[in-house]
Design a protein around this motif. Structure first.
Motif, short mmCIF file in Angstrom:
data_model
loop_
_atom_site.label_atom_id
_atom_site.label_comp_id
_atom_site.label_asym_id
_atom_site.label_seq_id
_atom_site.Cartn_x
_atom_site.Cartn_y
_atom_site.Cartn_z
N TYR A 3 -16.27 14.54 -17.39
CA TYR A 3 -16.14 13.87 -16.09
C TYR A 3 -17.42 14.00 -15.27
O TYR A 3 -17.78 13.08 -14.54
N GLN A 4 -18.13 15.13 -15.38
CA GLN A 4 -19.37 15.29 -14.63
C GLN A 4 -20.41 14.25 -15.06
O GLN A 4 -21.21 13.79 -14.28
N TYR A 5 -20.38 13.88 -16.34
CA TYR A 5 -21.35 12.89 -16.84
C TYR A 5 -20.88 11.45 -16.64
O TYR A 5 -21.66 10.57 -16.29
N ASP A 8 -18.02 8.36 -13.05
CA ASP A 8 -18.29 7.37 -12.00
C ASP A 8 -17.24 6.27 -11.98
O ASP A 8 -16.96 5.69 -10.93
N VAL A 9 -16.65 5.95 -13.13
CA VAL A 9 -15.61 4.93 -13.22
C VAL A 9 -14.38 5.51 -13.92
O VAL A 9 -14.50 6.11 -14.97
N LYS A 67 -14.78 16.33 -7.01
CA LYS A 67 -15.67 15.17 -7.13
C LYS A 67 -14.85 13.88 -7.27
O LYS A 67 -14.14 13.69 -8.25
N PRO A 69 -14.25 9.86 -7.91
CA PRO A 69 -14.93 8.81 -8.68
C PRO A 69 -15.52 7.76 -7.74
O PRO A 69 -15.06 7.60 -6.61
N LYS A 70 -16.54 7.06 -8.21
CA LYS A 70 -17.11 5.98 -7.40
C LYS A 70 -16.18 4.78 -7.37
O LYS A 70 -16.12 4.05 -6.37
N SER A 71 -15.48 4.54 -8.47
CA SER A 71 -14.57 3.40 -8.55
C SER A 71 -13.39 3.75 -9.44
O SER A 71 -13.50 4.57 -10.35
N THR A 91 -13.50 5.91 -2.53
CA THR A 91 -13.58 5.31 -3.86
C THR A 91 -13.22 3.83 -3.80
O THR A 91 -12.27 3.43 -3.12
N THR A 172 -20.45 -3.07 -6.99
CA THR A 172 -19.93 -1.74 -7.32
C THR A 172 -19.96 -1.56 -8.83
O THR A 172 -19.59 -2.47 -9.58
N ARG A 241 -26.74 7.07 -17.95
CA ARG A 241 -25.41 7.30 -18.54
C ARG A 241 -25.21 6.58 -19.87
O ARG A 241 -24.29 6.89 -20.63
#
Length: 410
Positions: A3-5, A8-9, A67, A69-71, A91, A172, A241
């Motif tokens: 998830y750290q890597y 983002d989605v 953390k 997620p961005k989306s 998000t 996005t 990524r």
């Protein structure tokens, strides 16, 4: 770590119910640098209410060190959408386009069918609109042309257009996804491990096997990416990524969890960092016998040093505790520390237990007299052959532990 890597989605879906109790299985799914579906977490739910989703999202967020997620992509479930808004306020929430499109034949059955012109034009409006203005123009034109001004379902869909129409989400990052298909691919992979008769106890074990099978596929792609030549693409066009080294460098975490204290988070980071380095060493160990021997030798040396340092920390801790005890009780002797005996120390200074010491004495080979075969003396002091008795044994020099003594110690 995954998830750290690649967190983002995230796609989230609860349609999978393959278990004995018909409980919704809710996987959090993402996309790794090989475009493979990757699992960030999973839960079995009792129901699908807003309260349950809020609990689930908060629990998962805690496991991910806070953390967000961005989306995130979900289906058009009102309770789920309300929970996303509460727990992930920053998000970008997107609705699964496939779930929306599959309702067209049901809601617009009189004009939406296999060879209808309306179907083709609606698809073009959704997929090919170059801008927001062009989409809204084409949508309104379709509504007027086919007399759908009073269709409440279409009106409601248009009111939430920013959450599902692709043209509104171009700014996005969604890793090329606009559906929850990745969650469904994870669900499909579960079918090889669980079925409708699987109990909760068995589910935990088989779930771990399913996850492991996913990571085996990722490791294979990692290997291929290092040994095969890809099509050349200028590096400045590629996000980190998507590269083969996307998950090989642990980045510092710039956020602070509202659920975990800093001390616990730092301990977890240290553990992750070491695991990552060991994983990299295992890759090099495959290359040659010399590299393998060098790595093992250095790891053994490091391990011994770590044992020693750990024991020093334990001794310091015990000394501090003893000091505190002595300060609180003035009648206790102020002798600090503990007696050190080489007899009681094992690898790295580990203190041996009483049973271990006794067993060591019992299994130690005792020297016998060359003349009479007795114990406790030698040929120079043997009294049997010097005419002073028979079968003499010097009991003061003997150390012996019988089975009863061992049982008592145990």
């Amino acid at each position: 770590m995954a998830y750290q890597y690649f967190g983002d989605v995230v796609t989230f879906d609860t349609t999978y119910k393959t278990n004995k109790y018909d409980m919704p299985c809710a996987p959090f799914t993402g996309l790794n640098h090989h475009c493979q579906s990757i699992l960030f977490g999973c839960a079995l739910l009792q129901d699908e209410t807003e309260q349950t989703f809020v609990w689930l999202f908060e629990t998962w967020l805690q496991a991910m060190w806070g953390k967000e997620p961005k989306s995130i992509i979900t289906d058009q479930e009102l309770a789920m959408g309300a929970a996303v808004a509460k727990v992930f306020p920053r998000t970008r929430h997107r609705l699964c386009l496939w779930h929306i499109k599959k309702k067209f034949p049901e809601k617009l059955s009189h004009i939406y069918h296999k060879k209808s012109i309306f179907k083709r034009e609606l698809k073009r409006c959704i997929r090919e609109s170059p801008s927001v203005e062009k989409f809204e123009e084409a949508w309104k034109s379709l509504i007027l042309t086919y007399g759908l001004e009073r269709n409440e379902w279409l009106e409601g869909l248009y009111n939430i257009r920013e959450s599902w129409e692709p043209v509104y989400n171009r700014n996005t990052f969604f890793a090329g996804m606009n559906t929850t298909q990745r969650s469904e691919s994870i669900n499909a992979s579960f079918d090889s491990f669980v079925n409708s008769r699987t109990t909760l106890k068995d589910f935990v074990v088989k779930f771990a096997k399913a996850v492991d099978s996913r990571y085996k596929k990722e490791r294979k792609e990692d290997f291929d990416s290092r040994h095969k030549t890809p099509s050349w693409i200028p590096s400045h066009y590629i996000l980190q990524r998507w590269t083969k080294e996307a998950n090989k460098e642990l980045k510092s975490v710039e956020y602070r969890s509202s659920f975990e204290d800093e001390h616990h988070m730092l301990r977890a980071l240290r553990s992750i960092h070491v695991c990552q380095r060991v994983s990299q060493l295992s890759y090099f160990a495959e290359k040659s016998e010399d590299i393998y021997k060098m790595i093992i030798s250095d790891l053994d040396h490091t391990l011994k040093k770590a044992f020693g340092m750990e024991n020093e920390l334990l001794e310091d801790k015990e000394d501090d505790e003893m000091d505190m005890h002595h300060k609180s009780d003035p009648h206790v002797s102020q002798t600090k520390g503990r007696k050190k005996s080489t007899e009681k120390q094992g690898l790295g200074g580990r203190i041996k237990g009483g049973l271990e010491i006794s067993l060591a004495h019992a299994t130690t080979k005792r020297r016998s007299c060359d003349l009479c075969g007795g114990y406790g003396h030698n040929r120079r002091t043997c009294k049997q052959y010097n005419g002073e008795g028979s079968d003499y044994q010097d009991e003061e020099n003997m150390t012996e532990v019988d089975d009863n003594d061992i049982d008592d110690l145990a």
